[in-house]
Motif scaffolding. Structure first.
Motif, short mmCIF file in Angstrom:
data_model
loop_
_atom_site.label_atom_id
_atom_site.label_comp_id
_atom_site.label_asym_id
_atom_site.label_seq_id
_atom_site.Cartn_x
_atom_site.Cartn_y
_atom_site.Cartn_z
N GLU A 166 0.83 -1.21 -0.14
CA GLU A 166 -0.07 -0.08 -0.05
C GLU A 166 0.84 1.35 -0.08
O GLU A 166 0.60 2.11 -0.61
CB GLU A 166 -0.88 0.23 1.29
CG GLU A 166 -1.71 1.07 1.30
CD GLU A 166 -2.70 1.30 2.60
OE1 GLU A 166 -3.52 2.14 2.54
OE2 GLU A 166 -2.61 0.30 3.40
N LYS A 167 2.05 1.37 0.88
CA LYS A 167 2.68 2.40 1.09
C LYS A 167 3.56 2.62 -0.20
O LYS A 167 3.70 3.66 -0.85
CB LYS A 167 3.71 2.38 1.92
CG LYS A 167 3.01 2.41 3.34
CD LYS A 167 4.17 2.07 4.39
CE LYS A 167 3.24 2.06 5.87
NZ LYS A 167 4.31 1.72 6.95
N MET A 168 4.19 1.47 -1.03
CA MET A 168 4.78 1.77 -2.33
C MET A 168 3.81 2.20 -3.39
O MET A 168 4.24 2.92 -4.13
CB MET A 168 5.47 0.03 -2.79
CG MET A 168 6.28 -0.43 -1.71
SD MET A 168 7.80 0.61 -1.83
CE MET A 168 8.50 -0.19 -2.81
N SER A 169 2.56 1.61 -3.46
CA SER A 169 1.64 2.11 -4.24
C SER A 169 1.36 3.58 -4.38
O SER A 169 1.19 4.36 -5.24
CB SER A 169 0.26 1.32 -4.34
OG SER A 169 0.41 0.02 -4.53
N ALA A 170 1.02 3.99 -2.98
CA ALA A 170 1.10 5.32 -2.90
C ALA A 170 2.20 6.21 -3.03
O ALA A 170 1.85 7.54 -3.81
CB ALA A 170 1.02 5.77 -1.25
N VAL A 171 3.33 5.86 -3.22
CA VAL A 171 4.53 6.56 -3.64
C VAL A 171 4.40 6.53 -5.26
O VAL A 171 4.57 7.65 -5.85
CB VAL A 171 5.96 5.93 -3.22
CG1 VAL A 171 6.98 6.56 -4.22
CG2 VAL A 171 6.24 6.01 -1.80
N ALA A 172 4.03 5.56 -5.79
CA ALA A 172 4.06 5.27 -7.20
C ALA A 172 2.78 6.25 -7.74
O ALA A 172 3.00 7.02 -8.74
CB ALA A 172 3.86 3.98 -7.76
N ILE A 173 1.80 6.04 -7.11
CA ILE A 173 0.69 6.98 -7.69
C ILE A 173 0.81 8.50 -7.38
O ILE A 173 0.72 9.31 -8.41
CB ILE A 173 -0.80 6.61 -6.74
CG1 ILE A 173 -0.95 5.16 -7.36
CG2 ILE A 173 -1.73 7.50 -7.02
CD1 ILE A 173 -2.11 4.67 -6.47
#
Length: 148
Positions: A37-44
């Motif tokens: 979830e955190k990695m996705s937030a960074v990418a988004i």
């Protein structure tokens, strides 16, 4: 004729003596999904900033192109407008590429921070799980020895 021993009961007792800790697996799954979830937030976030930057760059280019495309009275004015547009475009490209580099640098930093934090958490979890497993196996072995 000798009767063969039924090992089914022996294996059943042995497996019962080594309980599986499902809580550790659940915690591991929760930690993995939190990291994702955190990695996705960074990418988004990076994708959103890149999109905004691209749109701004395109809008700036269209604005500069508008002034170049307007009718001129003198032929030399067309050459000057073309030169001004090329110069402004090169300057704008340098600025926007630097801004893209800053976005990439921020993503890299955030990703490394997340990975390092996750590695530390996983190491602590593995150590705790290993200690618990050792204690459980030791207790089961003592129990099995005492039962004999």
């Amino acid at each position: 004729m000798a009767k063969t021993q039924d090992f089914t009961a022996v294996f059943k007792d042995m497996m019962g003596a080594f309980p599986v800790d499902t809580k550790a697996m659940e915690d591991s799954f929760k930690n993995q999904t939190a990291l994702a979830e955190k990695m996705s937030a960074v990418a988004i976030d990076a994708a959103g900033k890149s999109t905004e930057l691209s749109a701004k760059w395109a809008q700036d280019t269209l604005t500069k192109l508008q002034s170049m495309a307007s009718a001129k009275t003198e032929p030399a004015d067309y050459a000057k407008a073309m030169t001004d547009f090329a110069s402004a475009s090169a300057e704008s490209a340098a600025e926007h590429m630097a801004a893209f580099a800053e976005i990439a640098k921020k993503v890299q930093t955030q990703t490394m921070e997340l990975v390092l934090a996750a590695g530390k958490d996983m190491s602590e979890e593995m150590t705790a799980a290993a200690k618990k497993a050792t204690n459980d196996v030791t207790a089961a072995a003592k129990k099995a020895t005492a039962a004999k």
